[in-house]
Motif scaffolding. Structure first.
Motif, PDB file in Angstrom:
ATOM      1  N   LEU A 254       0.983  -1.193  -0.036  1.00 18.57           N
ATOM      2  CA  LEU A 254      -0.066  -0.581   0.257  1.00 18.57           C
ATOM      3  C   LEU A 254       0.815   1.313   0.067  1.00 18.57           C
ATOM      4  O   LEU A 254       1.765   1.377   0.864  1.00 18.57           O
ATOM      5  CB  LEU A 254      -0.977  -0.293   1.534  1.00 18.57           C
ATOM      6  CG  LEU A 254      -2.275   0.963   1.339  1.00 18.57           C
ATOM      7  CD1 LEU A 254      -3.157  -0.068   0.418  1.00 18.57           C
ATOM      8  CD2 LEU A 254      -2.647   1.387   2.292  1.00 18.57           C
ATOM      9  N   GLN A 255       0.895   1.722  -1.409  1.00 14.18           N
ATOM     10  CA  GLN A 255       1.811   3.360  -0.715  1.00 14.18           C
ATOM     11  C   GLN A 255       0.509   4.237  -0.495  1.00 14.18           C
ATOM     12  O   GLN A 255      -0.373   4.356  -0.223  1.00 14.18           O
ATOM     13  CB  GLN A 255       1.690   3.440  -2.308  1.00 14.18           C
ATOM     14  CG  GLN A 255       2.621   2.727  -3.577  1.00 14.18           C
ATOM     15  CD  GLN A 255       2.719   3.384  -4.920  1.00 14.18           C
ATOM     16  OE1 GLN A 255       2.471   4.200  -4.836  1.00 14.18           O
ATOM     17  NE2 GLN A 255       3.112   2.412  -5.771  1.00 14.18           N
ATOM     18  N   CYS A 256       1.127   5.103   0.726  1.00 16.31           N
ATOM     19  CA  CYS A 256       0.458   5.999   0.895  1.00 16.31           C
ATOM     20  C   CYS A 256       1.073   7.231   1.851  1.00 16.31           C
ATOM     21  O   CYS A 256       2.240   7.511   1.583  1.00 16.31           O
ATOM     22  CB  CYS A 256       0.605   5.337   2.901  1.00 16.31           C
ATOM     23  SG  CYS A 256      -0.320   3.772   3.271  1.00 16.31           S
ATOM     24  N   ALA A 257       0.068   8.626   1.860  1.00 12.61           N
ATOM     25  CA  ALA A 257       0.800   9.595   2.047  1.00 12.61           C
ATOM     26  C   ALA A 257       0.688  10.304   3.532  1.00 12.61           C
ATOM     27  O   ALA A 257      -1.511   9.834   3.126  1.00 12.61           O
ATOM     28  CB  ALA A 257       0.931  10.851   1.297  1.00 12.61           C
ATOM     29  N   ALA A 258       1.098  10.597   4.207  1.00  8.50           N
ATOM     30  CA  ALA A 258       0.173  11.416   5.769  1.00  8.50           C
ATOM     31  C   ALA A 258       1.612  12.148   5.710  1.00  8.50           C
ATOM     32  O   ALA A 258       2.018  13.001   5.537  1.00  8.50           O
ATOM     33  CB  ALA A 258       0.085  10.302   6.801  1.00  8.50           C
ATOM     34  N   LYS A 259       0.721  13.806   5.069  1.00 10.80           N
ATOM     35  CA  LYS A 259       0.942  14.776   5.452  1.00 10.80           C
ATOM     36  C   LYS A 259       2.752  14.780   5.765  1.00 10.80           C
ATOM     37  O   LYS A 259       3.740  15.868   5.328  1.00 10.80           O
ATOM     38  CB  LYS A 259       0.901  15.498   7.573  1.00 10.80           C
ATOM     39  CG  LYS A 259      -0.430  15.764   7.798  1.00 10.80           C
ATOM     40  CD  LYS A 259      -0.720  16.024   9.261  1.00 10.80           C
ATOM     41  CE  LYS A 259      -2.102  15.922  10.044  1.00 10.80           C
ATOM     42  NZ  LYS A 259      -1.980  15.656  11.528  1.00 10.80           N
ATOM     43  N   GLY A 260       2.384  15.412   4.473  1.00 12.38           N
ATOM     44  CA  GLY A 260       3.827  15.406   3.396  1.00 12.38           C
ATOM     45  C   GLY A 260       4.819  13.613   3.867  1.00 12.38           C
ATOM     46  O   GLY A 260       5.888  14.491   3.056  1.00 12.38           O
ATOM     47  N   VAL A 261       4.200  13.391   4.373  1.00 10.75           N
ATOM     48  CA  VAL A 261       5.187  11.915   4.386  1.00 10.75           C
ATOM     49  C   VAL A 261       5.102  10.608   3.169  1.00 10.75           C
ATOM     50  O   VAL A 261       3.397  10.067   3.856  1.00 10.75           O
ATOM     51  CB  VAL A 261       5.601  11.482   5.782  1.00 10.75           C
ATOM     52  CG1 VAL A 261       6.206  10.460   5.978  1.00 10.75           C
ATOM     53  CG2 VAL A 261       5.889  12.848   6.542  1.00 10.75           C
ATOM     54  N   ALA A 262       5.506  10.222   2.588  1.00  9.70           N
ATOM     55  CA  ALA A 262       5.341   9.315   1.908  1.00  9.70           C
ATOM     56  C   ALA A 262       5.825   7.616   2.226  1.00  9.70           C
ATOM     57  O   ALA A 262       6.894   8.282   2.562  1.00  9.70           O
ATOM     58  CB  ALA A 262       5.738   9.530   0.269  1.00  9.70           C
TER      59      ALA A 262
END
Length: 356
Positions: A254-262
């Motif tokens: 799963l490719q995730c992004a959270a507040k500019g963090v990948a």
């Protein structure tokens, strides 16, 4: 599960507008150590009281070995009971307390004497048979309460937070003893506690309750490592929570992004591109290193020393504060407040949660 010894079917109990039990369904296996776990008001004690027959359910049924016992009075359910406050008779000796359930069942004197002696030896209290409860310590009184509950060979033993009144060390010692006794006797235990560590260390299976409903059930390893929702992840142990947006999923990655963090997460769940999900990340699964060693820069905010481990709160500029659990023996970095560090985790460390 083979044919259960006890089944709770659509159990409902209300107190005014409060639904203490909300359509609870549960099968209990023969010889199982089953723990009902939850915060105050979750319904665990209400469920145990319904099983014991101390309260009447507003709906649902109970079966013992496929026989309906819903309306059977407590004294005819053949269940042993161990209470938090011991509930020993203060004017009876230890021997008389343990023999009381047998006496009310009108067993012959010789049988009572033998079963009392056997029960006291089982909990290593034979030398205290002629003492009064007031002459015993809290731990000794709890052993006598256990011997009394087991003296008539009940089909099921119900335990309502039996160790909560004891100090930490004695409580830990008796946890080992209770688990060993369960293994020795093979009797079905249904155990109520609000203590997560106690539930994890003793149980074959844990039922986690909230607001009268079962949130998740399973063996301790599954519940701790694969919590279903935020409540379970937050109640059973500690977790960091990260809200992420799914970029894409390829197989289990799963490719995730959270507040500019990948970052990538390995998961067996299926998540649509563009969807928002919540991740749980256990503190011991985070790595703490010197700047540049892991993939996110952070600053140590607070450190709590706990002996073999320390709890460290770090702050990342966009993800905010995160809790890390670190060993204290032979570590490469000694965290102190204000220290610049880096943090990271393996792709299979986070767990994708479902909605509560």
């Amino acid at each position: 599960m083979t044919s259960p010894i006890l089944s709770i079917n659509d159990a409902v109990k209300t107190y005014g507008s409060i639904r203490a039990l909300d359509q609870v369904n549960l099968d209990v296996a023969e010889g199982e150590f089953l723990t009902l776990l939850g915060p105050s008001g979750s319904g665990k004690t209400t469920l145990l009281s319904a099983i014991a027959g101390f309260i009447k359910m507003d709906g649902g049924s109970l079966t013992l070995r496929s026989e309906d016992i819903t309306n059977r009075p407590p004294e005819h359910r053949d269940f042993g009971m161990v209470f938090q406050g011991y509930a020993l008779f203060p004017t009876m000796t230890v021997r008389e307390n343990v023999g009381f359930p047998l006496k009310v069942r009108k067993k012959p004197a010789a049988e009572i004497q033998k079963k009392v002696n056997d029960a006291l030896e089982m909990v290593q209290m034979g030398a205290f048979a002629d003492r009064m409860p007031s002459q015993l310590s809290g731990g000794q009184q709890q052993r006598i309460a256990l011997a009394r509950a087991m003296s008539f060979s009940p089909q099921v033993l119900l335990l309502d937070e039996p160790l909560s009144a004891l100090d930490k060390k004695l409580r830990a010692d008796l946890q080992w003893e209770l688990k060993a006794l369960h293994n020795q006797l093979g009797v079905t235990f249904i155990y109520v506690t609000h203590d997560q560590d106690e539930a994890l260390s003793m149980s074959d299976r844990i039922i986690i309750l909230k607001d009268g409903s079962i949130q998740q059930q399973g063996d301790p390893n599954t519940l701790y490592n694969r919590p279903r929702n935020k409540f379970v992840a937050d109640f059973l142990g500690k977790s960091n929570f990260i809200d992420v947006t799914v970029g894409a999923q390829t197989g289990t990655t799963l490719q995730c992004a959270a507040k500019g963090v990948a970052f990538n997460v390995e998961t067996d769940t299926h998540n649509a591109a563009g969807s928002d999900v919540k991740l749980a990340l256990r503190p011991e699964r985070l790595k703490l290193g010197a700047p540049g060693e892991e993939f996110l820069p952070a600053v140590v905010k607070q450190v709590s020393y706990l002996g073999e481990r320390c709890q460290v709160i770090v702050k990342h500029e966009t993800l905010g504060e995160m809790l890390i659990s670190c060993p204290t023996w032979k570590t490469d970095i000694t965290p102190v407040a204000g220290l610049a560090v880096s943090i990271g985790w393996d792709p299979d460390a986070p767990v994708v949660l479902s909605e509560d």
